[in-house]
Write a protein that holds these residues in place. Structure first.
Motif, mmCIF file in Angstrom:
data_model
loop_
_atom_site.group_PDB
_atom_site.id
_atom_site.type_symbol
_atom_site.label_atom_id
_atom_site.label_comp_id
_atom_site.label_asym_id
_atom_site.label_seq_id
_atom_site.Cartn_x
_atom_site.Cartn_y
_atom_site.Cartn_z
ATOM 1 N N LEU A 1 0.827 -1.206 0.000
ATOM 2 C CA LEU A 1 0.000 0.000 0.000
ATOM 3 C C LEU A 1 0.863 1.258 0.000
ATOM 4 C CD1 LEU A 1 -2.800 -1.051 2.529
ATOM 5 C CD2 LEU A 1 -3.038 -0.715 0.055
ATOM 6 N N LEU A 2 1.932 1.224 0.805
ATOM 7 C CA LEU A 2 2.831 2.374 0.851
ATOM 8 C C LEU A 2 3.494 2.593 -0.506
ATOM 9 C CD1 LEU A 2 4.200 4.552 2.571
ATOM 10 C CD2 LEU A 2 5.966 2.885 3.150
ATOM 11 N N SER A 3 3.919 1.505 -1.145
ATOM 12 C CA SER A 3 4.543 1.609 -2.463
ATOM 13 C C SER A 3 3.549 2.130 -3.490
ATOM 14 C CB SER A 3 5.077 0.239 -2.890
ATOM 15 O OG SER A 3 5.628 0.288 -4.181
ATOM 16 N N LEU A 4 2.312 1.669 -3.393
ATOM 17 C CA LEU A 4 1.282 2.102 -4.333
ATOM 18 C C LEU A 4 0.965 3.586 -4.160
ATOM 19 C CD1 LEU A 4 -0.651 1.022 -6.522
ATOM 20 C CD2 LEU A 4 -2.324 0.606 -4.715
ATOM 21 N N VAL A 5 0.820 4.006 -2.908
ATOM 22 C CA VAL A 5 0.505 5.414 -2.642
ATOM 23 C C VAL A 5 1.676 6.310 -3.039
ATOM 24 C CG1 VAL A 5 0.030 7.090 -0.823
ATOM 25 C CG2 VAL A 5 -1.147 4.888 -0.824
ATOM 26 N N SER A 6 2.899 5.886 -2.671
ATOM 27 C CA SER A 6 4.074 6.689 -3.001
ATOM 28 C C SER A 6 4.251 6.805 -4.507
ATOM 29 C CB SER A 6 5.321 6.057 -2.371
ATOM 30 O OG SER A 6 6.489 6.725 -2.783
ATOM 31 N N GLY A 7 4.132 5.679 -5.217
ATOM 32 C CA GLY A 7 4.269 5.718 -6.662
ATOM 33 C C GLY A 7 3.190 6.547 -7.319
ATOM 34 N N GLY A 8 1.961 6.401 -6.827
ATOM 35 C CA GLY A 8 0.876 7.195 -7.393
ATOM 36 C C GLY A 8 1.073 8.681 -7.168
ATOM 37 N N TYR A 9 1.534 9.021 -5.957
ATOM 38 C CA TYR A 9 1.781 10.436 -5.654
ATOM 39 C C TYR A 9 2.857 11.004 -6.575
ATOM 40 C CZ TYR A 9 3.483 14.533 -3.125
ATOM 41 O OH TYR A 9 3.892 15.793 -2.790
ATOM 42 N N LYS A 10 3.959 10.259 -6.726
ATOM 43 C CA LYS A 10 5.050 10.739 -7.578
ATOM 44 C C LYS A 10 4.611 10.836 -9.035
ATOM 45 C CE LYS A 10 8.780 8.919 -4.668
ATOM 46 N NZ LYS A 10 9.891 7.937 -4.579
ATOM 47 N N LEU A 11 3.787 9.881 -9.475
ATOM 48 C CA LEU A 11 3.322 9.910 -10.856
ATOM 49 C C LEU A 11 2.432 11.122 -11.103
ATOM 50 C CD1 LEU A 11 3.176 8.478 -13.596
ATOM 51 C CD2 LEU A 11 1.197 7.205 -12.744
ATOM 52 N N VAL A 12 1.503 11.361 -10.184
ATOM 53 C CA VAL A 12 0.595 12.504 -10.345
ATOM 54 C C VAL A 12 1.370 13.816 -10.274
ATOM 55 C CG1 VAL A 12 -1.342 13.737 -9.300
ATOM 56 C CG2 VAL A 12 -1.408 11.247 -9.494
ATOM 57 N N ARG A 13 2.251 13.933 -9.276
ATOM 58 C CA ARG A 13 3.003 15.175 -9.142
ATOM 59 C C ARG A 13 3.965 15.375 -10.313
ATOM 60 N NH1 ARG A 13 3.079 18.274 -4.557
ATOM 61 N NH2 ARG A 13 4.039 19.684 -6.064
ATOM 62 N N GLY A 14 4.536 14.273 -10.811
ATOM 63 C CA GLY A 14 5.434 14.393 -11.957
ATOM 64 C C GLY A 14 4.710 14.861 -13.201
ATOM 65 N N LEU A 15 3.524 14.288 -13.458
ATOM 66 C CA LEU A 15 2.743 14.720 -14.616
ATOM 67 C C LEU A 15 2.270 16.160 -14.442
ATOM 68 C CD1 LEU A 15 0.660 11.468 -15.238
ATOM 69 C CD2 LEU A 15 2.614 12.317 -16.566
ATOM 70 N N ALA A 16 1.891 16.504 -13.208
ATOM 71 C CA ALA A 16 1.484 17.888 -12.950
ATOM 72 C C ALA A 16 2.657 18.841 -13.128
ATOM 73 C CB ALA A 16 0.911 18.000 -11.536
ATOM 74 N N ASP A 17 3.853 18.363 -12.776
ATOM 75 C CA ASP A 17 5.044 19.192 -12.941
ATOM 76 C C ASP A 17 5.283 19.506 -14.413
ATOM 77 O OD1 ASP A 17 7.133 20.514 -11.554
ATOM 78 O OD2 ASP A 17 8.562 18.984 -12.184
ATOM 79 N N LEU A 18 5.051 18.509 -15.266
ATOM 80 C CA LEU A 18 5.194 18.739 -16.705
ATOM 81 C C LEU A 18 4.156 19.729 -17.214
ATOM 82 C CD1 LEU A 18 5.828 15.100 -18.009
ATOM 83 C CD2 LEU A 18 7.481 16.959 -17.859
ATOM 84 N N ALA A 19 2.956 19.656 -16.639
ATOM 85 C CA ALA A 19 1.866 20.508 -17.121
ATOM 86 C C ALA A 19 1.950 21.933 -16.593
ATOM 87 C CB ALA A 19 0.527 19.888 -16.729
ATOM 88 N N THR A 20 2.753 22.140 -15.554
ATOM 89 C CA THR A 20 2.801 23.472 -14.934
ATOM 90 C C THR A 20 4.140 24.162 -15.155
ATOM 91 O OG1 THR A 20 3.465 22.448 -12.832
ATOM 92 C CG2 THR A 20 1.111 22.877 -13.161
ATOM 93 N N GLU A 21 4.847 23.789 -16.202
ATOM 94 C CA GLU A 21 6.094 24.493 -16.510
ATOM 95 C C GLU A 21 5.819 25.986 -16.664
ATOM 96 O OE1 GLU A 21 8.042 22.980 -19.921
ATOM 97 O OE2 GLU A 21 8.631 21.076 -19.008
ATOM 98 N N ARG A 22 6.749 26.793 -16.186
ATOM 99 C CA ARG A 22 6.582 28.238 -16.312
ATOM 100 C C ARG A 22 7.910 28.894 -16.663
ATOM 101 N NH1 ARG A 22 7.325 30.647 -10.864
ATOM 102 N NH2 ARG A 22 7.697 28.992 -9.346
ATOM 103 N N THR A 23 7.807 30.107 -17.137
ATOM 104 C CA THR A 23 8.981 30.861 -17.569
ATOM 105 C C THR A 23 9.250 31.992 -16.584
ATOM 106 O OG1 THR A 23 8.533 30.349 -19.886
ATOM 107 C CG2 THR A 23 9.998 32.195 -19.439
ATOM 108 N N ILE A 24 10.529 32.146 -16.224
ATOM 109 C CA ILE A 24 10.940 33.159 -15.251
ATOM 110 C C ILE A 24 12.064 33.986 -15.860
ATOM 111 C CG2 ILE A 24 12.047 33.530 -13.006
ATOM 112 C CD1 ILE A 24 10.711 31.007 -12.023
#
Length: 625
Positions: A365-388
């Motif tokens: 369960l811990l592996s599933l939750v951790s992997g899911g969290y990283k997957l969601v945050r990683g995909l969100a990270d790609l979608a929220t790229e910004r320019t500074i």
């Protein structure tokens, strides 16, 4: 142990001990004097504060040289020091609208003034913003300032090399004796041990070269008769300044009242507060000055360290997440049906197996939750790229590869702190190391970033900062090169045509190694060796080392390295062996070695050697005409 071996070891040990005894006596005899202070006096001499700092510190340079020079420039009207509040750390430097003529400034005074002028924005720079943000730049700048001060003191007859020609000649002669003794001892060992390739000659040459290198390394400066007299007078000035209550508590801005006394007070170590505020060394990377937006302000920088996600690429971020999810699903599928939170089994073995299954399910369960969290945050990270867009505050190595036997550690990630003007706090980004050489502190950059991993995915410099103009070449220069050509030089270096930094162009080196390189940097090498290195333009790491030596040492180096595959038609002789090539032109020997990422790319080094041989031959021809 064989008595003959003991005899050989004893002879070698006595020879080396004898040389180091002579060396120790030479250091003892030539140690700088400690002049007795003259009576306390307020009379200032004509010597500049930086030279005074050298004299009163027993002919050694401290950080007071640069700091006292800055205060003296303020006293002479080249800059103004203003303290708006009660805190001396808030002191600012202002460039006057009509400064005095700077044509008569000494080289080190101009060096300090140029740094102030180079960093000033609208004629203003905070005093604490003069610090450096690169360790190599700080060392190079201060090293050159120290050498300029020493050269000025020598020109005035106030200082001299600690080991003059007579002492150096004595040590070299003693090195010859020690080298011969060690060589004979090793030769004797090889004879009675029936060695096929007797190492006696090589041992003697290596011993002589090592001892000569130690003798040739400068141990610093020493006093002269005039220097002792002047130092005593300035020690009297120090006594007079220390006799004034609260003088050591004066802030830098009090130079407007105390005039040049404050600068000389810093030179002789009588100004505690002013010297504590002034700093021309390394700055604090967590609290950095920024001029983004047109005004100076401080930005507090946080450097992330803990989490492994920082700086990761998409594959290295998402692949572990997917694997973690897959492992969790597999374990749940296998052991999920065995979960029993309140086991009813009475058999101890069965209860143990149930507890183990429960533990495995918890891990799943811990592996599933951790992997899911990283997957969601990683995909969100790609979608929220910004320019500074902002000003570069700090660039520093963050993570490097592991060091291996045949490959040194290489940086692959740098910290990049950028002030975008949105606040007085920021968090450093993760910059791929191949881009680190393209930006400099003070540059205006536009970066595209991923917030969660802090990774920079693109970088472009939209404006070069003022500090680029103040960049120091990270190499070396001899103090003797700064002296006027009036017989004050301790010795002459290699002719321009034989200087390693001038044998090859960056374009030639880049073509030979099949990678872009930066211009050559001079290196400090022991004894008669002259050296240079070329760094990769991608990550700034050394890729090619060049060494040159002439005369008798050159012949010895040639004997040691003239082995391997012979390269006909290059100079007066050339050989290639592994990552190294060597050539001989006249009485000069040049050794070229590929290092770092250039190892294994040595196929065109003979061609590169040909280019250097052409220049070296031309230089020798000019020297003989």
């Amino acid at each position: 142990m064989d008595r003959r071996l003991l005899l050989d070891l004893a002879v070698s040990a006595v020879a080396l001990a004898g040389w180091f005894l002579v060396y120790g006596i030479a250091r003892l005899v030539t140690r700088p004097a400690s002049p007795a202070p003259a009576p306390a006096t307020p009379e200032l001499g004509s010597e500049p504060p930086a030279v005074v700092s050298l004299l009163v510190n027993r002919w050694s340079i401290t950080e007071d040289a640069a700091e006292s020079t800055l205060l003296d420039l303020a006293a002479r009207g080249f800059v103004e020091l203003r303290q708006p509040g009660n805190d001396p750390m808030q002191t600012t430097l202002h460039l006057p609208p009509a400064p005095p003529d700077d044509g008569g400034l000494r080289p080190y005074e101009r060096r300090v003034l140029d740094r102030v002028r180079g960093l000033a924005v609208h004629g203003v720079v905070p005093l604490t913003a003069l610090t450096f943000r690169d360790q190599a730049q700080a060392k190079a700048w201060n090293k050159r300032l120290r050498r300029q001060v020493v050269a000025d003191a020598r020109t005035a007859g106030l200082s001299r090399r600690r080991f003059g020609p007579a002492v150096t000649s004595l040590l070299v002669a003693a090195a010859v004796v020690a080298g011969v003794a060690v060589g004979l001892a090793v030769l004797h060992y090889g004879v009675w041990h029936q060695e096929d390739d007797n190492p006696g000659l090589a041992a003697g040459l290596v011993t002589f070269a090592a001892l000569t290198a130690i003798a040739g390394a400068s141990p610093g400066e020493r006093d002269t008769a005039l220097g002792r007299e002047v130092a005593a007078r300035w020690l009297g000035v120090r006594a007079w300044l220390r006799g004034h209550e609260q003088f050591d508590e004066l802030p830098p801005a009090s130079v407007a009242i105390w005039d040049r006394y404050l600068g000389y007070g810093a030179a002789v170590g009588a100004t505690r507060l002013a010297s504590a505020v002034l700093d021309l060394g390394m700055g604090d990377r967590t609290l950095v000055w920024s001029s983004f937006g047109g005004t100076w302000h401080r930005v507090r920088v946080r450097y992330p360290r803990v989490f492994a996600r920082y700086g990761r690429t998409v594959p290295r971020l998402l692949l572990p997440a997917v694997i973690s999810i897959a492992v969790g699903v597999f374990l749940l599928k296998v052991f999920g049906g065995s979960v029993d939170l309140v086991p009813s089994a009475t058999d101890q073995v069965d209860r143990t197996l149930i507890f183990v299954a429960d533990g495995i399910v918890a891990v799943a369960l811990l592996s599933l939750v951790s992997g899911g969290y990283k997957l969601v945050r990683g995909l969100a990270d790609l979608a929220t790229e910004r320019t500074i867009t902002g000003e570069v505050l700090w660039v520093e190595v963050w993570r490097s590869t592991a060091q291996r036997d045949n490959r040194p550690s290489q940086p692959w990630l740098h910290y990049l702190a950028v002030d975008d003007g949105t606040g007085d706090r920021t968090t450093a980004w993760a910059l791929p190391s191949q881009w680190a050489a393209g930006c400099h502190d003070g540059d205006a950059v536009t970066i595209r970033v991923r917030p969660w991993t802090r990774r920079v995915v693109s970088l472009s410099v939209v404006g070069q900062g003022r500090s680029r103009q103040l960049t120091e070449p990270v190499g070396s220069d001899d103090t003797d090169d700064l002296l006027p050509a009036s017989g004050l030089r301790a010795g002459s270096g290699p002719a321009p045509s034989t200087r390693p930094a001038e044998l090859f162009t960056p374009e030639e080196v880049g073509q030979a190694l099949d990678l872009p390189v930066l211009p050559a940097e001079r290196l400090d090498l022991p004894g008669p060796l002259a050296g240079a290195q070329f760094r990769s333009a991608t990550d700034g790491q050394p890729v090619l080392m060049v060494q040159a030596v002439s005369g008798a040492p050159g012949r010895w180096v040639w004997r040691l390295h003239s082995r391997g595959q012979e390269l006909p038609g290059i100079g007066d002789g050339a050989y290639a062996s592994g990552e190294q090539v060597v050539m001989r032109v006249g009485d000069s020997t040049v050794v070229v070695r590929a290092v770092g990422d250039a190892r294994g790319q040595t196929g065109h080094l003979p061609w590169l050697l040909t280019q250097g041989a052409t220049r070296l031959s031309a230089g020798h021809d000019e020297a003989t005409t």
